[in-house]
Design an enzyme around this catalytic site. Structure first.
Site, PDB file in Angstrom:
ATOM      1  N   GLU A 112       2.379  11.189   3.136  1.00  0.00           N
ATOM      2  CA  GLU A 112       1.892  11.151   1.797  1.00  0.00           C
ATOM      3  C   GLU A 112       2.104  12.621   0.943  1.00  0.00           C
ATOM      4  O   GLU A 112       2.048  13.479   1.711  1.00  0.00           O
ATOM      5  CB  GLU A 112       0.540  10.852   1.571  1.00  0.00           C
ATOM      6  CG  GLU A 112       0.312   9.146   2.166  1.00  0.00           C
ATOM      7  CD  GLU A 112      -1.010   8.794   1.940  1.00  0.00           C
ATOM      8  OE1 GLU A 112      -1.971   9.469   1.201  1.00  0.00           O
ATOM      9  OE2 GLU A 112      -1.151   7.723   2.934  1.00  0.00           O
ATOM     10  N   GLU A 122       6.560   3.877  10.768  1.00  0.00           N
ATOM     11  CA  GLU A 122       7.039   4.702   9.528  1.00  0.00           C
ATOM     12  C   GLU A 122       6.324   6.193   9.622  1.00  0.00           C
ATOM     13  O   GLU A 122       5.075   6.140  10.035  1.00  0.00           O
ATOM     14  CB  GLU A 122       6.485   4.252   8.141  1.00  0.00           C
ATOM     15  CG  GLU A 122       6.817   4.844   6.928  1.00  0.00           C
ATOM     16  CD  GLU A 122       8.360   5.230   7.000  1.00  0.00           C
ATOM     17  OE1 GLU A 122       9.153   4.195   6.900  1.00  0.00           O
ATOM     18  OE2 GLU A 122       8.788   6.237   6.899  1.00  0.00           O
ATOM     19  N   CYS A 145      -4.004   8.285   8.676  1.00  0.00           N
ATOM     20  CA  CYS A 145      -3.610   8.285   9.993  1.00  0.00           C
ATOM     21  C   CYS A 145      -4.432   9.022  11.286  1.00  0.00           C
ATOM     22  O   CYS A 145      -4.543   8.570  12.211  1.00  0.00           O
ATOM     23  CB  CYS A 145      -2.081   8.466   9.867  1.00  0.00           C
ATOM     24  SG  CYS A 145      -1.091   7.259   8.875  1.00  0.00           S
ATOM     25  N   PHE A 146      -4.288  10.338  11.006  1.00  0.00           N
ATOM     26  CA  PHE A 146      -4.668  10.996  12.236  1.00  0.00           C
ATOM     27  C   PHE A 146      -5.994  10.830  13.151  1.00  0.00           C
ATOM     28  O   PHE A 146      -5.622  10.489  14.121  1.00  0.00           O
ATOM     29  CB  PHE A 146      -4.920  12.714  11.697  1.00  0.00           C
ATOM     30  CG  PHE A 146      -3.415  13.223  11.474  1.00  0.00           C
ATOM     31  CD1 PHE A 146      -2.014  12.510  11.630  1.00  0.00           C
ATOM     32  CD2 PHE A 146      -3.399  14.565  11.026  1.00  0.00           C
ATOM     33  CE1 PHE A 146      -0.900  13.324  11.410  1.00  0.00           C
ATOM     34  CE2 PHE A 146      -2.237  15.152  10.635  1.00  0.00           C
ATOM     35  CZ  PHE A 146      -1.043  14.768  11.161  1.00  0.00           C
ATOM     36  N   GLN A 147      -6.860  10.783  12.231  1.00  0.00           N
ATOM     37  CA  GLN A 147      -8.445  10.476  13.106  1.00  0.00           C
ATOM     38  C   GLN A 147      -8.163   8.893  13.522  1.00  0.00           C
ATOM     39  O   GLN A 147      -8.623   8.723  14.803  1.00  0.00           O
ATOM     40  CB  GLN A 147      -9.443  10.484  12.010  1.00  0.00           C
ATOM     41  CG  GLN A 147     -10.696   9.777  12.437  1.00  0.00           C
ATOM     42  CD  GLN A 147     -11.975  10.469  12.273  1.00  0.00           C
ATOM     43  OE1 GLN A 147     -11.947  11.780  11.966  1.00  0.00           O
ATOM     44  NE2 GLN A 147     -12.894   9.848  12.063  1.00  0.00           N
ATOM     45  N   GLY A 189       3.912   0.300   2.499  1.00  0.00           N
ATOM     46  CA  GLY A 189       4.755  -0.503   2.146  1.00  0.00           C
ATOM     47  C   GLY A 189       5.418  -0.611   0.895  1.00  0.00           C
ATOM     48  O   GLY A 189       6.757  -0.602   0.784  1.00  0.00           O
ATOM     49  N   GLY A 212       0.950  -1.274   0.148  1.00  0.00           N
ATOM     50  CA  GLY A 212      -0.066  -0.018  -0.125  1.00  0.00           C
ATOM     51  C   GLY A 212       0.686   1.435   0.000  1.00  0.00           C
ATOM     52  O   GLY A 212       2.070   1.399  -0.536  1.00  0.00           O
TER      53      GLY A 212
HETATM   54  C1  UDX Z   1       0.836  11.850   8.520  1.00  0.00           C
HETATM   55  C2  UDX Z   1       1.959  12.073   9.489  1.00  0.00           C
HETATM   56  O1  UDX Z   1       2.798  13.480   9.048  1.00  0.00           O
HETATM   57  C3  UDX Z   1       3.093  11.193   9.269  1.00  0.00           C
HETATM   58  O2  UDX Z   1       4.175  11.406   9.925  1.00  0.00           O
HETATM   59  C4  UDX Z   1       2.651   9.804   9.572  1.00  0.00           C
HETATM   60  O3  UDX Z   1       3.531   8.739   9.093  1.00  0.00           O
HETATM   61  C5  UDX Z   1       1.467   9.750   8.753  1.00  0.00           C
HETATM   62  O4  UDX Z   1       0.368  10.596   9.156  1.00  0.00           O
HETATM   63  P1  UDX Z   1      -0.113  12.292   6.439  1.00  0.00           P
HETATM   64  O5  UDX Z   1      -1.366  12.070   6.701  1.00  0.00           O
HETATM   65  O6  UDX Z   1       0.298  11.435   5.059  1.00  0.00           O
HETATM   66  O7  UDX Z   1       1.129  12.060   7.574  1.00  0.00           O
HETATM   67  O8  UDX Z   1       0.055  13.904   5.803  1.00  0.00           O
HETATM   68  P2  UDX Z   1       0.027  15.189   6.603  1.00  0.00           P
HETATM   69  O9  UDX Z   1       1.248  16.118   5.944  1.00  0.00           O
HETATM   70  O10 UDX Z   1       0.537  14.980   8.012  1.00  0.00           O
HETATM   71  O11 UDX Z   1      -1.109  15.927   6.626  1.00  0.00           O
HETATM   72  C6  UDX Z   1      -2.505  15.120   7.493  1.00  0.00           C
HETATM   73  C7  UDX Z   1      -3.542  16.172   7.172  1.00  0.00           C
HETATM   74  O12 UDX Z   1      -3.252  17.553   7.978  1.00  0.00           O
HETATM   75  C8  UDX Z   1      -3.816  16.624   5.759  1.00  0.00           C
HETATM   76  O13 UDX Z   1      -5.267  16.701   5.490  1.00  0.00           O
HETATM   77  C9  UDX Z   1      -3.128  18.078   5.483  1.00  0.00           C
HETATM   78  O14 UDX Z   1      -3.747  18.858   4.629  1.00  0.00           O
HETATM   79  C10 UDX Z   1      -3.849  18.645   7.051  1.00  0.00           C
HETATM   80  N1  UDX Z   1      -2.671  19.576   7.599  1.00  0.00           N
HETATM   81  C11 UDX Z   1      -1.561  19.381   7.789  1.00  0.00           C
HETATM   82  C12 UDX Z   1      -3.286  20.756   7.813  1.00  0.00           C
HETATM   83  O15 UDX Z   1      -4.462  20.954   7.681  1.00  0.00           O
HETATM   84  N2  UDX Z   1      -2.627  21.790   8.104  1.00  0.00           N
HETATM   85  C13 UDX Z   1      -1.094  21.682   8.339  1.00  0.00           C
HETATM   86  O16 UDX Z   1      -0.647  22.691   9.128  1.00  0.00           O
HETATM   87  C14 UDX Z   1      -0.656  20.480   8.225  1.00  0.00           C
HETATM   88  P1  ADP Z   2      -1.247   1.847   4.319  1.00  0.00           P
HETATM   89  O1  ADP Z   2      -1.692   3.286   4.078  1.00  0.00           O
HETATM   90  O2  ADP Z   2      -0.846   1.393   5.545  1.00  0.00           O
HETATM   91  O3  ADP Z   2      -0.115   1.301   3.577  1.00  0.00           O
HETATM   92  P2  ADP Z   2      -3.241   0.369   2.541  1.00  0.00           P
HETATM   93  O4  ADP Z   2      -4.356  -0.053   2.685  1.00  0.00           O
HETATM   94  O5  ADP Z   2      -2.538   1.353   1.258  1.00  0.00           O
HETATM   95  O6  ADP Z   2      -2.415   0.784   3.884  1.00  0.00           O
HETATM   96  O7  ADP Z   2      -2.067  -1.246   2.276  1.00  0.00           O
HETATM   97  C1  ADP Z   2      -2.223  -2.206   2.811  1.00  0.00           C
HETATM   98  C2  ADP Z   2      -2.135  -3.432   1.842  1.00  0.00           C
HETATM   99  O8  ADP Z   2      -2.061  -4.483   2.625  1.00  0.00           O
HETATM  100  C3  ADP Z   2      -3.530  -3.483   1.204  1.00  0.00           C
HETATM  101  O9  ADP Z   2      -2.865  -3.423  -0.378  1.00  0.00           O
HETATM  102  C4  ADP Z   2      -4.145  -5.029   1.431  1.00  0.00           C
HETATM  103  O10 ADP Z   2      -4.252  -5.731   0.457  1.00  0.00           O
HETATM  104  C5  ADP Z   2      -2.911  -5.476   1.953  1.00  0.00           C
HETATM  105  N1  ADP Z   2      -2.929  -6.867   2.802  1.00  0.00           N
HETATM  106  C6  ADP Z   2      -3.777  -6.819   3.854  1.00  0.00           C
HETATM  107  N2  ADP Z   2      -3.911  -7.780   4.542  1.00  0.00           N
HETATM  108  C7  ADP Z   2      -2.843  -8.876   3.775  1.00  0.00           C
HETATM  109  C8  ADP Z   2      -2.609 -10.196   3.859  1.00  0.00           C
HETATM  110  N3  ADP Z   2      -3.049 -10.843   4.987  1.00  0.00           N
HETATM  111  N4  ADP Z   2      -1.597 -10.568   3.012  1.00  0.00           N
HETATM  112  C9  ADP Z   2      -1.335  -9.546   1.886  1.00  0.00           C
HETATM  113  N5  ADP Z   2      -1.488  -8.456   1.897  1.00  0.00           N
HETATM  114  C10 ADP Z   2      -2.450  -8.097   2.806  1.00  0.00           C
END
Ligand code: UDX
Ligand code: ADP
Length: 459
Positions: free
Chosen positions: A166, A162, A273-275, A15, A12
């Protein structure tokens, strides 16, 4: 301990990019990323690098360099497990939608399935690395399953969360602020550390006990989300008092103790992630009867929900208290710029609110595909799929999306929105031409000079 072969379960958003960079920087290690999802693996193997299933700036170059050399994508999970010295678990851990902890706790079903599959298939000892974000003490579950294979094998479990964000994943992976490794077994820790040392300075690699590492990931995301909710709560106060949230953020951010990053007021945070991690933290705190702690972090989510609702209400109220039959163009659907990921995107909830008021929405996003947008709405279960497609249309051209619109809402901060011909857009809109900027992206003066009625969060 020498690692020659790595398997990663889950191809995903985490990974895929993470293993691509590990393979790029460790050409002597064979890295196989496996997933049950055949379409996803086919897309990772597509010769056309523009078709990778994850859009991330710079990812195509990394995959192009390593794929076929020492980076492989496959659906043969058993084979990859069997061959590997080290296995990363990078599967999804969504919020539970059933039973105990519904709507809050992380669903560890996929993690447990991976552990059981490793236990079934493995014929040699392995290091297991938790990459997915998981509740504190999950390693104990994995270890318990692996310790009962009856095959006399040794499994070491490490936590290695990690922190990539994104949209900047490759930059974050190439230049991480820190790498965190939690574990007990020193030789396993050393083996994982050496993989990162191929490109990360040793002083940036932190080692802790397992539980600190697992918890730190949840806490890092909770603190980041809290900053966004903090500035978003202030944005409402700014609107009420005549202060400007950008000026306030700049003024407080100059204090090195506060720092200037992550203070951008917005329509609300989204992302996978956040929520999810906040809900999980709240659930864990409650499960230890720490109700004040739980309430404190719960409030971060409440402010975020309020911010999305407030933005939708602002649109309705500005457009004379009704949007029934009015056309509103959404610029952006992704939860932030430079990604095609829409999980928990504020756009979904703002759209849902406006669709309840019978607005007609046209959506344009540079990277998100039509089927994803309808899927996001369907998952809310607010109305039927046919009603969603009657009320909402996905466009592949921003000018067409804004044609004859009563208002435009900016939901994602894509850079290209700034470069549009806003005069052309305005000329083709209904008047007064409203712009609701949920990202404080556009230039107020320029838009007002063109004759737009411009609203931005926190001004
Ligand atoms: C987050 C963490 O930053 C990262 O370290 C963790 O591994 C996964 O979760 P991500 O969700 O990919 O990463 O993006 P991020 O840049 O953190 O933004 C999250 C949300 O917050 C987005 O919707 C972004 O638009 C919003 N955001 C961020 C704001 O509204 N204001 C800001 O100042 C920063
Ligand atoms: P993340 O943002 O944490 O990477 P994703 O939903 O994008 O989450 O990716 C997780 C991936 O793991 C999906 O593509 C899903 O198909 C895969 N997955 C879940 N369970 C298994 C499993 N048992 N074996 C192989 N792949 C799996």
């Amino acid at each position: 301990m020498r690692i020659n072969k790595i398997a990663c379960i889950g191809a995903g958003y985490v990974g895929g990019p993470t293993m691509s960079v590990i393979a790029q920087k460790n050409p002597h290690i064979q890295v196989t990323v496996v997933d049950l999802n055949v379409d996803r693996i086919n897309a990772w193997n597509d010769e056309n690098l523009e078709k990778l299933p994850v859009y991330e700036p710079g990812l195509d170059a990394v995959v192009g360099e390593a794929r076929g050399r020492n980076l492989f994508f496959s659906t043969d999970v058993d084979q990859a497990i069997s061959d590997a010295d080290m296995i990363f678990i990078s599967v999804n851990t969504p919020t539970k939608t059933y039973g105990k902890g519904k709507g809050q706790a992380a669903d560890l079903k996929f993690i447990e399935l991976c552990a059981r599959q490793i236990a079934d298939v493995a014929t040699s000892s392995k290091v297991i690395v938790e990459k997915s974000t998981i509740p504190v003490r999950t390693a104990a579950t994995i270890k318990s399953i692996l310790d009962h294979t009856g095959k006399g094998l040794q499994f070491q479990v490490l936590s290695n969360p990690e922190f990539l964000a994104e949209g900047t994943a490759i930059q974050d992976l190439h230049h991480p602020d820190r790498i965190l490794i939690g574990g007990e077994d020193q030789s396993a820790i050393k083996a994982l550390k050496s993989i990162y040392e191929a490109w990360v300075p040793s002083e940036r690699i932190i080692t802790t006990n397992l539980w600190s590492s697992e918890l730190s990931k949840l806490v890092a995301n909770a603190f980041l989300a809290q900053r966004v909710s903090s500035i978003n709560s202030i944005s409402e106060l700014c609107e009420a008092t005549g202060a400007n949230v950008e000026e306030v953020a700049n003024a407080i951010g100059q204090d090195t103790r506060i720092g200037s990053k992550f203070l951008k007021a917005s329509v609300g945070f989204g992302g996978s992630c956040f929520q999810k991690d906040l809900l999980n933290l709240v659930y864990i705190a409650r499960s230890y009867n720490l109700n004040e702690v739980a309430d404190y972090w719960d409030q971060v989510i409440k402010i975020n929900d309020h911010q999305k609702t407030r933005f939708a209400e602002k649109i309705i109220q500005s457009m004379y208290n009704t949007v029934n039959g009015k056309k509103i163009a959404f610029l952006g659907w992704a939860f932030k710029k430079n990604t095609n990921d829409t999980r928990e995107s504020a756009a979904i909830y703002v759209a849902d609110h406006l669709l309840e008021e019978r607005a007609q929405i046209n959506v344009f996003d540079p990277k998100v595909q039509e089927h994803q947008i309808y899927k996001d709405l369907k998952e809310l279960n607010t109305r039927s799929a046919s009603e969603n497609s009657e009320l909402l249309t996905v466009m592949d051209d921003p000018y067409k999306a804004c044609q004859a619109a009563h208002g435009i809402a900016i939901l994602t901060e894509w850079d290209e929105f700034n470069d549009y011909d806003w005069k052309r857009i305005k000329d083709n809109m209904k008047k007064p031409a409203f712009v609701f900027d949920g990202r404080k992206l556009l230039d107020r003066k320029k838009l007002e000079d063109l004759g737009f009625v411009y609203y931005a969060i926190g001004e």
